[in-house]
Write an enzyme that holds these catalytic residues in place. Structure first.
Site, short mmCIF file in Angstrom:
data_model
loop_
_atom_site.label_atom_id
_atom_site.label_comp_id
_atom_site.label_asym_id
_atom_site.label_seq_id
_atom_site.Cartn_x
_atom_site.Cartn_y
_atom_site.Cartn_z
N GLU A 102 0.86 -1.17 0.00
CA GLU A 102 0.00 0.00 0.00
C GLU A 102 0.91 1.23 0.00
O GLU A 102 1.80 1.33 0.85
CB GLU A 102 -0.90 0.00 1.23
CG GLU A 102 -1.85 -1.19 1.31
CD GLU A 102 -2.62 -1.22 2.61
OE1 GLU A 102 -3.52 -0.39 2.78
OE2 GLU A 102 -2.30 -2.08 3.46
N ARG A 135 5.55 -13.04 9.56
CA ARG A 135 6.20 -11.80 9.22
C ARG A 135 7.58 -11.76 9.87
O ARG A 135 7.88 -12.54 10.78
CB ARG A 135 5.37 -10.60 9.68
CG ARG A 135 5.21 -10.51 11.19
CD ARG A 135 4.31 -9.35 11.58
NE ARG A 135 4.90 -8.08 11.18
CZ ARG A 135 4.23 -6.93 11.23
NH1 ARG A 135 2.96 -6.90 11.63
NH2 ARG A 135 4.82 -5.81 10.89
N LYS A 151 3.87 1.85 11.40
CA LYS A 151 3.99 3.10 10.66
C LYS A 151 3.60 4.29 11.54
O LYS A 151 4.19 5.37 11.43
CB LYS A 151 3.13 3.06 9.41
CG LYS A 151 3.64 2.12 8.33
CD LYS A 151 2.74 2.13 7.11
CE LYS A 151 3.24 1.17 6.05
NZ LYS A 151 2.34 1.12 4.87
#
Length: 557
Positions: free
Chosen positions: A36, A263, A273
Site C-alpha cells: 500500500e 512476518r 507506521k
C-alpha cells in the site's frame, strides 16, 4: 545439478512444487508484491520482496508483479510509490511488465460490486461508524443484522449508483457484503466493501468519490492479474475466508490461492507506521531515511548492501511460526559481506597529535597500504607519512598493564603499514589533558618484517597531520535499548541516548575520493560509508554501518 535441486526450499515452495507436479494453475507460477503506498517500506517488507520475487527468479517461466493496492487516497502519495519502486530495484529485483495499481481496476471492481448487489449478496447500509461497531458484536457475542440489510436489489442498485455520482456525504452510506452476522470470524460479519471518500487520488484524480476496501480489492486484483499464489503474512489468515468468499461469488474465471507466512519481527526495531511516523514528526530522527530507521531507505543510507539483506532473508527462512530474529543475525550478514568486499582505510575518531622527533621536518613520505588483506586484486593505496601524525586518544596510556597492546609511555608499538615508534614524552595543557605525544621512530622497521627482528605486540592506526581530510563521522547504534520496543507504553523511555554520536575525525587522504554508500572498513573502528545525503564537495560525512563485532549484551525484553 538442476535448478530445482539447488534452489532454497520452504513450505510455500513445497506447495508450489506440488502444484506444478499436479498441473494446478496450469503449471503456472505467478506471484505479486502488493504494498500500500501509504508509507516507506521497512526491513520486514524485504522478506516479502525476497520471497515473492525470489520465487519468480527460481522457477522456470515464473512471474512476479509489482502492484500498489491504492484504495485509500487519504493516506497515499506518489512519493511513496516512487520510494517503493526504488526499494525493490535496490534489492535487485525486477517486476513483470509495467507497474500495476489496484486503481487500474476501479471500473471492474465497481461492476463486480454491482454483481454482488444483483445476486442479493451486497447492500447499501446507513449505520454510523459507532452503530456499525455496536451491531458487529464481540468475539464471544454474535452481531445483529443492520436494519438496511433487507433492502431490495433495485433500491441497493439505485443507492450505489447515486453513491458513485457523489450525491451523498462521506460516512452517510456504505456498501456491505451480505454474509453472516453470527460468523465466529469477525471479518465475515457483513464487511464494508465500498465507502464514500471525496479525495483526490494520485492515479485517478477526481474521477471517483467511492473507493473499494482493501479486502474486496486485493483478491479481485489477484484474480484479474492471474496470480497463482497470493502470499501474505499471518495477520491476514483470518481474512482468507473473505478473500475466497468474494471470488466464489463473482463471475471471475480464476481463483488464486492465498498462503500465509510469518512476518519478520526483528529485535530492537519498530515496524508500526504510526510509531515510526511519530519519531519523524517529533524530530527524534531526521526523517524516514535516517540511518537509525528500520526503513529500507534508512538502512540503504546507513550503508547496508542489497546482497547482505537478501542473504539475511534467505537465512531466516519462511515458516508459519511467529518468532523474533536477533539483530545480531542481520549484522552478521552485513559484516560477512563487508569483510570480503570492503576496502580498508584508516580514520582517527578521537585525534591526539603525535610528533616523531627524529623524523625530518617538512618531509612527507609515501607509503603503501593494502586495500584488502585477503584480496590482492583490490590493489594498494598511497599513505602519506609525516613527522606529525594523529592517533586515537584511546590508543595511548602513560601507564598500563601487560594486557594493553597499544602505545605506552617508554614502550614501543607499530604504526599500521609503517614504522615502529617509541613514546618518549607527554605534553599536557594547564588542565592536565594530554595534547601531544613526543616519540622516536626506527627507520629500519618499515613494513611487517622489521630488519632487526624484534617483535612488537601492538599495532595502531594513524593519519598524517600534514596530508589528510577532516570528516564528520556519525557513529550510529541501535535506536532502542530493549529487544521489543513496540510494547513500551512510552516509546521515548526506551530510546537509546547513544544511538547517534557525532565525532570530528581525521581520515586518510585517499578517502577524499570516497563515493556515496561505498563501504570501507575503518581499521579497528568498524564499517563506514560516505553519507548519500549530507556529504558534498569539500564535506566528508561518514556513517558507521556496523561495528566490527557485536558489542551488545542480551537486551531486555
Amino acid at each position: 545439478m538442476s535448478q530445482a535441486e539447488t534452489r532454497p526450499t520452504n513450505f510455500i515452495r513445497q506447495i508450489i512444487d506440488e502444484d506444478i507436479k499436479t498441473g494446478k494453475h496450469g503449471g503456472r507460477v505467478h506471484t505479486r508484491f502488493p504494498p500500500e503506498p501509504n508509507g516507506y517500506l521497512h526491513i520486514g517488507h524485504a522478506k516479502s520482496i525476497c520471497l515473492n520475487f525470489g520465487i519468480a527468479q527460481d522457477y522456470d517461466n515464473a512471474l512476479c508483479n509489482l502492484r500498489f493496492d491504492d484504495t485509500n487516497p487519504l493516506k497515499e502519495d506518489i512519493d511513496y510509490v516512487n520510494a517503493i519502486q526504488r526499494d525493490v530495484e535496490w534489492l535487485g529485483f525486477n517486476w513483470h511488465e509495467a507497474v500495476r495499481y489496484s486503481s487500474d481496476y476501479f471500473e471492474q471492481l465497481y461492476q463486480f460490486a454491482v454483481e454482488l448487489i444483483e445476486t442479493g449478496k451486497a447492500y447499501v447500509c446507513e449505520l454510523s461508524a459507532d452503530e456499525t461497531r455496536e451491531y458487529r458484536g464481540t468475539l464471544t457475542e454474535p452481531g445483529k443484522n443492520s436494519p438496511y440489510r433487507d433492502r431490495s436489489v433495485e433500491e441497493n442498485l439505485d443507492l450505489f449508483k447515486r453513491m458513485r455520482a457523489g450525491e451523498f456525504e462521506e460516512g452517510s452510506k456504505m456498501l456491505r457484503a451480505k454474509i453472516d452476522m453470527a460468523s465466529p470470524n469477525m471479518k465475515m460479519r457483513d464487511p464494508v466493501i465500498y465507502r464514500i471518500r471525496f479525495a483526490h487520488h494520485h492515479q485517478t484524480g477526481d474521477k471517483w468519490c467511492i473507493y473499494p476496501m482493501y479486502d474486496f480489492t486485493h483478491c479481485i486484483s489477484d484474480a484479474i492479474e492471474g496470480i497463482t499464489h497470493s502470499l501474505c503474512t499471518l495477520e491476514f489468515e483470518d481474512h482468507r475466508p473473505l478473500y475466497d468468499w468474494v471470488l466464489d461469488n463473482i463471475t471471475t474465471p480464476y481463483h488464486p490461492q492465498q498462503i500465509e507466512f510469518s512476518r519478520l519481527n526483528l529485535e530492537s526495531t519498530l515496524t508500526s507506521k504510526r510509531k515510526l511516523n511519530a519519531l519523524v514528526t517529533e524530530g527524534v530522527v531526521s526523517g524516514w531515511d535516517d540511518p537509525r530507521m528500520p526503513t529500507i531507505a534508512g538502512i540503504r543510507r546507513r550503508g547496508y548492501t542489497p546482497a547482505a539483506v537478501v542473504e539475511f532473508c534467505k537465512r531466516i527462512g519462511v515458516t508459519k511460526q511467529e518468532n523474533t530474529v536477533e539483530m545480531a543475525m542481520l549484522e552478521a550478514c552485513i559484516r560477512e559481506d563487508f569483510d570480503a568486499n570492503a576496502p580498508r582505510a584508516m580514520a582517527v575518531l578521537e585525534p591526539l597529535k603525535l610528533v616523531i622527533e627524529n623524523y625530518p621536518e617538512g618531509q612527507i613520505e609515501t607509503l603503501a597500504g593494502s586495500n584488502h588483506p585477503k584480496d590482492e586484486s583490490m590493489g594498494k593505496r598511497e599513505l602519506p607519512f609525516s613527522r606529525e601524525l594523529y592517533i586515537d586518544r584511546d590508543d595511548f596510556r602513560e601507564e598500563a598493564n601487560k594486557k594493553y597492546k597499544r602505545l605506552v609511555l617508554g614502550k614501543e608499538v607499530r604504526l599500521r603499514n609503517a614504522y615502529v615508534i617509541k613514546a618518549e614524552q607527554v605534553i599536557k595543557d594547564e588542565n592536565g589533558e594530554i595534547t601531544e605525544i613526543r616519540c622516536s621512530y626506527d627507520p629500519d622497521t618499515l613494513g611487517k618484517n622489521p630488519a632487526d627482528g624484534r617483535k612488537v605486540k601492538g599495532v595502531i592506526h594513524w593519519v598524517s597531520a600534514a596530508k589528510n581530510h577532516l570528516a564528520e563521522v556519525r557513529v550510529y547504534d541501535r535506536l532502542f535499548t530493549v529487544a521489543n520496543p513496540g510494547v513500551a507504553e512510552d516509546i521515548h523511555e526506551v530510546l537509546n541516548p547513544e544511538s547517534l554520536v557525532v565525532k570530528q575525525a581525521v581520515v586518510e587522504y585517499s578517502l577524499g575520493d570516497a563515493k556515496p554508500l561505498q563501504a570501507y572498513q575503518f581499521e579497528r573502528e568498524g564499517y563506514f560509508c560516505l553519507d548519500s545525503v549530507d556529504a558534498s564537495d569539500g564535506k566528508l560525512v561518514f556513517n558507521r554501518t556496523v561495528s566490527l563485532r557485536d558489542t551488545w549484551a542480551k537486551m531486555a525484553p
